[in-house]
Design a protein around this motif. Structure first.
Motif, PDB file in Angstrom:
ATOM      1  N   LEU A 290      14.423   1.191  13.394  1.00 14.89           N
ATOM      2  CA  LEU A 290      13.501   2.181  12.304  1.00 14.89           C
ATOM      3  C   LEU A 290      12.954   1.587  10.790  1.00 14.89           C
ATOM      4  O   LEU A 290      12.756   2.298  10.134  1.00 14.89           O
ATOM      5  N   LYS A 291      14.339   0.679  10.607  1.00 20.04           N
ATOM      6  CA  LYS A 291      14.189   0.724   9.148  1.00 20.04           C
ATOM      7  C   LYS A 291      13.833  -0.285   8.461  1.00 20.04           C
ATOM      8  O   LYS A 291      13.531  -0.553   7.387  1.00 20.04           O
ATOM      9  N   GLU A 292      13.076  -1.278   9.943  1.00 19.44           N
ATOM     10  CA  GLU A 292      11.925  -2.170   9.843  1.00 19.44           C
ATOM     11  C   GLU A 292      10.390  -1.580   9.330  1.00 19.44           C
ATOM     12  O   GLU A 292      10.515  -2.194   8.160  1.00 19.44           O
ATOM     13  N   TYR A 293      10.758  -0.352   9.404  1.00 17.67           N
ATOM     14  CA  TYR A 293       9.674   0.181   9.445  1.00 17.67           C
ATOM     15  C   TYR A 293       9.504   1.812   8.072  1.00 17.67           C
ATOM     16  O   TYR A 293       8.418   2.115   7.679  1.00 17.67           O
ATOM     17  N   LEU A 294      10.924   1.986   8.329  1.00 17.35           N
ATOM     18  CA  LEU A 294      10.438   3.556   7.124  1.00 17.35           C
ATOM     19  C   LEU A 294      12.157   2.454   6.068  1.00 17.35           C
ATOM     20  O   LEU A 294      12.640   2.512   5.820  1.00 17.35           O
ATOM     21  N   GLN A 295      11.829   2.923   4.983  1.00 18.71           N
ATOM     22  CA  GLN A 295      12.785   3.420   3.451  1.00 18.71           C
ATOM     23  C   GLN A 295      13.214   5.045   2.595  1.00 18.71           C
ATOM     24  O   GLN A 295      14.419   5.137   2.914  1.00 18.71           O
ATOM     25  N   ARG A 296      12.311   6.565   3.323  1.00 22.10           N
ATOM     26  CA  ARG A 296      12.593   7.514   2.208  1.00 22.10           C
ATOM     27  C   ARG A 296      12.410   8.249   3.269  1.00 22.10           C
ATOM     28  O   ARG A 296      10.934   7.476   4.811  1.00 22.10           O
ATOM     29  N   GLY A 297      12.232   9.119   3.642  1.00 18.18           N
ATOM     30  CA  GLY A 297      11.945  10.393   4.524  1.00 18.18           C
ATOM     31  C   GLY A 297      13.516  11.176   5.627  1.00 18.18           C
ATOM     32  O   GLY A 297      13.787  10.564   5.836  1.00 18.18           O
ATOM     33  N   LYS A 298      12.863  12.634   5.676  1.00 19.11           N
ATOM     34  CA  LYS A 298      13.577  13.233   6.479  1.00 19.11           C
ATOM     35  C   LYS A 298      12.961  12.619   8.238  1.00 19.11           C
ATOM     36  O   LYS A 298      11.777  13.895   8.681  1.00 19.11           O
TER      37      LYS A 298
ATOM     38  N   HIS B 115      12.243  13.325   1.713  1.00 12.19           N
ATOM     39  CA  HIS B 115      13.640  13.636   1.374  1.00 12.19           C
ATOM     40  C   HIS B 115      13.466  12.604   0.235  1.00 12.19           C
ATOM     41  O   HIS B 115      13.326  11.245   0.888  1.00 12.19           O
ATOM     42  N   ARG B 116      14.864  12.248  -0.290  1.00 12.38           N
ATOM     43  CA  ARG B 116      15.641  12.029  -1.001  1.00 12.38           C
ATOM     44  C   ARG B 116      14.877  10.510  -0.730  1.00 12.38           C
ATOM     45  O   ARG B 116      14.986   9.543  -2.058  1.00 12.38           O
ATOM     46  N   TYR B 117      16.463  10.271   0.189  1.00 17.56           N
ATOM     47  CA  TYR B 117      16.410   8.984   1.347  1.00 17.56           C
ATOM     48  C   TYR B 117      16.353   8.838   2.367  1.00 17.56           C
ATOM     49  O   TYR B 117      15.537  10.218   3.309  1.00 17.56           O
ATOM     50  N   LEU B 118      16.495   8.191   2.710  1.00 17.68           N
ATOM     51  CA  LEU B 118      15.805   8.393   4.555  1.00 17.68           C
ATOM     52  C   LEU B 118      16.785   8.333   5.386  1.00 17.68           C
ATOM     53  O   LEU B 118      18.477   7.959   5.661  1.00 17.68           O
ATOM     54  N   ASP B 119      16.428   9.804   6.164  1.00 18.63           N
ATOM     55  CA  ASP B 119      17.740  10.339   6.682  1.00 18.63           C
ATOM     56  C   ASP B 119      16.983  10.538   8.455  1.00 18.63           C
ATOM     57  O   ASP B 119      16.123  11.323   8.956  1.00 18.63           O
ATOM     58  N   ILE B 120      17.687   9.720   8.706  1.00 19.08           N
ATOM     59  CA  ILE B 120      17.236   9.499  10.598  1.00 19.08           C
ATOM     60  C   ILE B 120      17.711  10.629  12.185  1.00 19.08           C
ATOM     61  O   ILE B 120      19.191  10.628  11.462  1.00 19.08           O
ATOM     62  N   ASN B 121      17.379  11.591  12.127  1.00 19.85           N
ATOM     63  CA  ASN B 121      17.814  12.395  13.421  1.00 19.85           C
ATOM     64  C   ASN B 121      17.739  12.762  14.691  1.00 19.85           C
ATOM     65  O   ASN B 121      16.302  12.349  14.656  1.00 19.85           O
ATOM     66  N   MET B 122      18.059  12.119  15.422  1.00 18.81           N
ATOM     67  CA  MET B 122      17.779  11.769  16.854  1.00 18.81           C
ATOM     68  C   MET B 122      18.465  12.755  17.560  1.00 18.81           C
ATOM     69  O   MET B 122      19.846  13.562  17.600  1.00 18.81           O
TER      70      MET B 122
ATOM     71  N   ASP C 204       4.287  -0.549  -1.213  1.00 20.04           N
ATOM     72  CA  ASP C 204       4.950   0.002  -0.906  1.00 20.04           C
ATOM     73  C   ASP C 204       6.484   0.406  -1.707  1.00 20.04           C
ATOM     74  O   ASP C 204       6.501   0.197  -1.792  1.00 20.04           O
ATOM     75  N   GLY C 205       6.910   1.854  -1.329  1.00 20.67           N
ATOM     76  CA  GLY C 205       8.244   2.261  -1.579  1.00 20.67           C
ATOM     77  C   GLY C 205       8.377   1.989  -3.062  1.00 20.67           C
ATOM     78  O   GLY C 205       9.639   2.329  -3.922  1.00 20.67           O
ATOM     79  N   ILE C 206       7.801   2.934  -4.237  1.00 19.54           N
ATOM     80  CA  ILE C 206       7.001   3.158  -4.961  1.00 19.54           C
ATOM     81  C   ILE C 206       7.411   4.616  -5.715  1.00 19.54           C
ATOM     82  O   ILE C 206       7.108   4.785  -7.062  1.00 19.54           O
TER      83      ILE C 206
ATOM     84  N   MET D 235       0.750  -1.149  -0.223  1.00 18.97           N
ATOM     85  CA  MET D 235       0.132   0.039  -0.087  1.00 18.97           C
ATOM     86  C   MET D 235       0.797   1.150   0.107  1.00 18.97           C
ATOM     87  O   MET D 235       2.169   1.340   0.445  1.00 18.97           O
ATOM     88  N   ILE D 236       0.114   1.903  -0.759  1.00 20.77           N
ATOM     89  CA  ILE D 236       0.995   4.008  -0.720  1.00 20.77           C
ATOM     90  C   ILE D 236       1.475   4.287   0.680  1.00 20.77           C
ATOM     91  O   ILE D 236       0.198   4.381   1.908  1.00 20.77           O
ATOM     92  N   LYS D 237       1.889   4.803   1.033  1.00 24.43           N
ATOM     93  CA  LYS D 237       2.835   5.559   2.314  1.00 24.43           C
ATOM     94  C   LYS D 237       2.983   6.708   2.104  1.00 24.43           C
ATOM     95  O   LYS D 237       4.315   6.871   0.947  1.00 24.43           O
ATOM     96  N   SER D 238       2.435   7.392   2.956  1.00 26.24           N
ATOM     97  CA  SER D 238       3.346   9.273   2.423  1.00 26.24           C
ATOM     98  C   SER D 238       4.456   9.277   2.754  1.00 26.24           C
ATOM     99  O   SER D 238       5.046   8.498   4.040  1.00 26.24           O
ATOM    100  N   MET D 239       5.438  10.480   3.076  1.00 25.04           N
ATOM    101  CA  MET D 239       6.137  10.171   3.057  1.00 25.04           C
ATOM    102  C   MET D 239       6.142  11.239   4.955  1.00 25.04           C
ATOM    103  O   MET D 239       6.757  11.442   5.852  1.00 25.04           O
TER     104      MET D 239
END
Length: 292
Positions: A53-61, A29-36, A241-243, A1-5
């Motif tokens: 987090l990488k289990e749940y996310l592919q892209r986004g800041k 974001h073009r890639y996955l960028d995680i700021n903690m 997802d991831g399209i 299914m489609i996911k928004s970023m």
């Protein structure tokens, strides 16, 4: 299914000794960028947090905020430094003898001497702490993904609606094409007739001119490819997802075909339709930028 970023999630894990709060939000974001942002005490878990987090996310800041509260005082103890206390006593005794002072040292006096007593934080059970942190992290991530899926559904419906409108305009371009040729032939016959007056017009010459004109303005290949891209994008929207990147590539190909139609257009109505197509494609591309 489609996911928004774009997404948001928040979770807390509370027990008798502590509270762990995890909050996360994201934008495009073009890639996955995680700021903690988290307490120094939890910094040793950074690699484990990223792995979860990488289990749940592919892209986004993604901005991740973690708070930790310790409800117990048992983590702190008083440490008595015997060697330092002995040195203080030794020097005080020495001062008493050298300067002939009364030695009135009491144990309570040593309380005011630095480093005789210090507060020491006890070691935290990292396994127990990670268990609580992971529980909060995964719950926040699940909420986060749920909001992304919900927003992704809205994006999907909007894009599908725009694709329907585009398909209709492509069909209008196709329907207009034979009309353009008919009008061109009529104008050509009228113009040649005015120039030659009563002289017989050769039908073959007229047909040849019309064929050359038709070849110049023909957009059959472009409309067929554009319809194919529209169909392909619909199919992709129904996949997993991831399209986002794939949809963006298809939109680029759509825009290329629309540009060609516009460049070949020798008719105001077709030009307007091509401009409308480009406008809708640009709107779709803007929406695609929000898709993971």
């Amino acid at each position: 299914m489609i996911k928004s970023m774009t997404g948001f999630g928040r979770a807390e894990v509370i027990d008798e000794e502590k509270k762990v709060t995890v909050e996360m939000k994201s934008v495009n974001h073009r890639y996955l960028d995680i700021n903690m942002r988290m307490p120094k005490k939890l910094s040793s878990f950074e690699a484990s947090i990223r792995a979860v987090l990488k289990e749940y996310l592919q892209r986004g800041k993604v901005d991740l905020f973690i708070a930790y509260e310790d409800y117990t005082q048992s983590r702190v103890s008083v440490k008595y430094n015997r060697e330092i206390a002995g040195q203080y006593l030794e020097y005080l005794q020495q001062m008493s003898e050298e300067f002939h002072l009364e030695n009135d040292i009491r144990a309570s006096r040593l309380l005011s001497c630095p480093e005789v007593f210090t507060m020491e934080e006890q070691t935290v059970d990292e396994t127990e702490l990670w268990t609580s942190l992971e529980e909060a992290l995964r719950e926040a991530a699940r909420q986060f993904v749920d909001t992304r899926i919900k927003e992704g559904g809205h994006l999907k419906n909007d894009i599908l609606e725009k694709l329907d409108g585009m398909y209709s305009k492509v069909e209008q371009v196709e329907a207009r094409s034979p009309e353009i040729l008919r009008e061109y032939r009529e104008k050509l016959e009228t113009k040649v007739g005015e120039l030659l007056q009563d002289t017989q017009i050769e039908e073959s010459r007229i047909a040849a001119e019309v064929i050359l004109f038709a070849d110049k303005i023909c957009t059959d290949e472009e409309t067929v490819r554009l319809k194919s891209h529209i169909s392909h994008m619909r199919d992709v929207l129904e996949t997993q997802d991831g399209i986002g990147r794939k949809l963006d590539f298809i939109a680029q190909e759509m825009n290329r075909e629309a540009n060609t139609i516009l460049s070949k257009a020798n008719d105001l109505e077709t030009s307007n339709l091509a401009i409308d197509l480009k406008t809708e494609i640009e709107k779709i591309r803007e929406q695609i930028q929000n898709i993971e």
